[in-house]
Scaffold this motif. Structure first.
Motif, PDB file in Angstrom:
ATOM      1  N   ARG A   1       0.691  -1.560  -0.178  1.00 20.00           N
ATOM      2  CA  ARG A   1       0.085   0.472   0.432  1.00 20.00           C
ATOM      3  C   ARG A   1       1.184   1.733   0.561  1.00 20.00           C
ATOM      4  O   ARG A   1       0.390   2.315   0.013  1.00 20.00           O
ATOM      5  CB  ARG A   1      -1.649  -0.036   1.070  1.00 20.00           C
ATOM      6  N   LEU A   2       1.911   0.876   0.585  1.00 16.60           N
ATOM      7  CA  LEU A   2       2.998   2.318   0.019  1.00 16.60           C
ATOM      8  C   LEU A   2       3.585   3.075  -1.286  1.00 16.60           C
ATOM      9  O   LEU A   2       4.117   3.497  -1.227  1.00 16.60           O
ATOM     10  CB  LEU A   2       3.900   1.902   1.119  1.00 16.60           C
ATOM     11  N   SER A   3       3.694   1.640  -1.890  1.00 11.33           N
ATOM     12  CA  SER A   3       4.080   2.204  -3.470  1.00 11.33           C
ATOM     13  C   SER A   3       3.187   3.035  -4.131  1.00 11.33           C
ATOM     14  O   SER A   3       2.272   3.467  -4.258  1.00 11.33           O
ATOM     15  CB  SER A   3       3.659   0.389  -4.177  1.00 11.33           C
ATOM     16  N   GLU A   4       4.399   3.300  -4.878  1.00 16.04           N
ATOM     17  CA  GLU A   4       3.982   4.648  -6.109  1.00 16.04           C
ATOM     18  C   GLU A   4       3.163   4.147  -7.140  1.00 16.04           C
ATOM     19  O   GLU A   4       2.260   4.803  -7.964  1.00 16.04           O
ATOM     20  CB  GLU A   4       5.500   5.439  -6.534  1.00 16.04           C
ATOM     21  N   LYS A   5       3.162   3.293  -7.632  1.00 16.53           N
ATOM     22  CA  LYS A   5       2.205   2.105  -8.535  1.00 16.53           C
ATOM     23  C   LYS A   5       0.672   2.118  -8.251  1.00 16.53           C
ATOM     24  O   LYS A   5       0.773   1.392  -6.948  1.00 16.53           O
ATOM     25  CB  LYS A   5       3.231   0.789  -8.686  1.00 16.53           C
ATOM     26  N   ARG A   6       0.276   2.410  -8.385  1.00 16.56           N
ATOM     27  CA  ARG A   6      -1.495   2.339  -8.525  1.00 16.56           C
ATOM     28  C   ARG A   6      -1.620   0.136  -7.817  1.00 16.56           C
ATOM     29  O   ARG A   6      -2.758   0.348  -7.410  1.00 16.56           O
ATOM     30  CB  ARG A   6      -2.057   3.002  -9.854  1.00 16.56           C
ATOM     31  N   VAL A   7      -1.367  -0.359  -9.265  1.00 15.46           N
ATOM     32  CA  VAL A   7      -1.120  -1.204  -9.013  1.00 15.46           C
ATOM     33  C   VAL A   7      -1.232  -2.478  -7.847  1.00 15.46           C
ATOM     34  O   VAL A   7      -1.774  -2.961  -7.349  1.00 15.46           O
ATOM     35  CB  VAL A   7      -0.957  -2.428 -10.848  1.00 15.46           C
TER      36      VAL A   7
END
Length: 104
Positions: A65-71
């Motif tokens: 949930r901390l990723s920059e990537k939406r997927v």
């Protein structure tokens, strides 16, 4: 400042690959092996934050949930859903229990 520290089993091939993935795709966390963190062994991934320590599938969901990537963010949200979370914990347990054999 990092949102937390991901601690993985540095003796596990699957865990090493996952740590490289996290380093590439989730810059908000620090990543270190259990030895670097000062732990003699580890049964599952830890995500250590100011709010506590999360383990296994729960840690994976929070990290994603901390990723920059939406997927990846959406994957973390889905893994945390009540029914999916139960399945994710079972799958994580099975993989973690057999990770040395799978890593070969």
């Amino acid at each position: 400042m990092a949102a937390g520290v991901v601690v993985y089993d540095g003796d596990c091939g699957i865990c090493e690959a996952a740590s490289r993935f996290i380093r590439r795709h989730i810059s908000q966390v620090d990543v270190m092996s259990h030895r670097e963190y000062g732990v003699s062994s580890l049964a599952s991934v830890w995500f250590v934050t100011f709010n506590g320590r999360y383990e296994g599938a729960d840690a994976v969901a929070r990290i994603l949930r901390l990723s920059e990537k939406r997927v990846l963010r959406m994957s973390g949200i889905v893994i945390a859903l009540p029914v999916i979370r139960i399945v994710a914990r079972i799958v994580y347990f099975i993989i973690a229990k057999n990770r040395r054999r799978i890593s070969r």
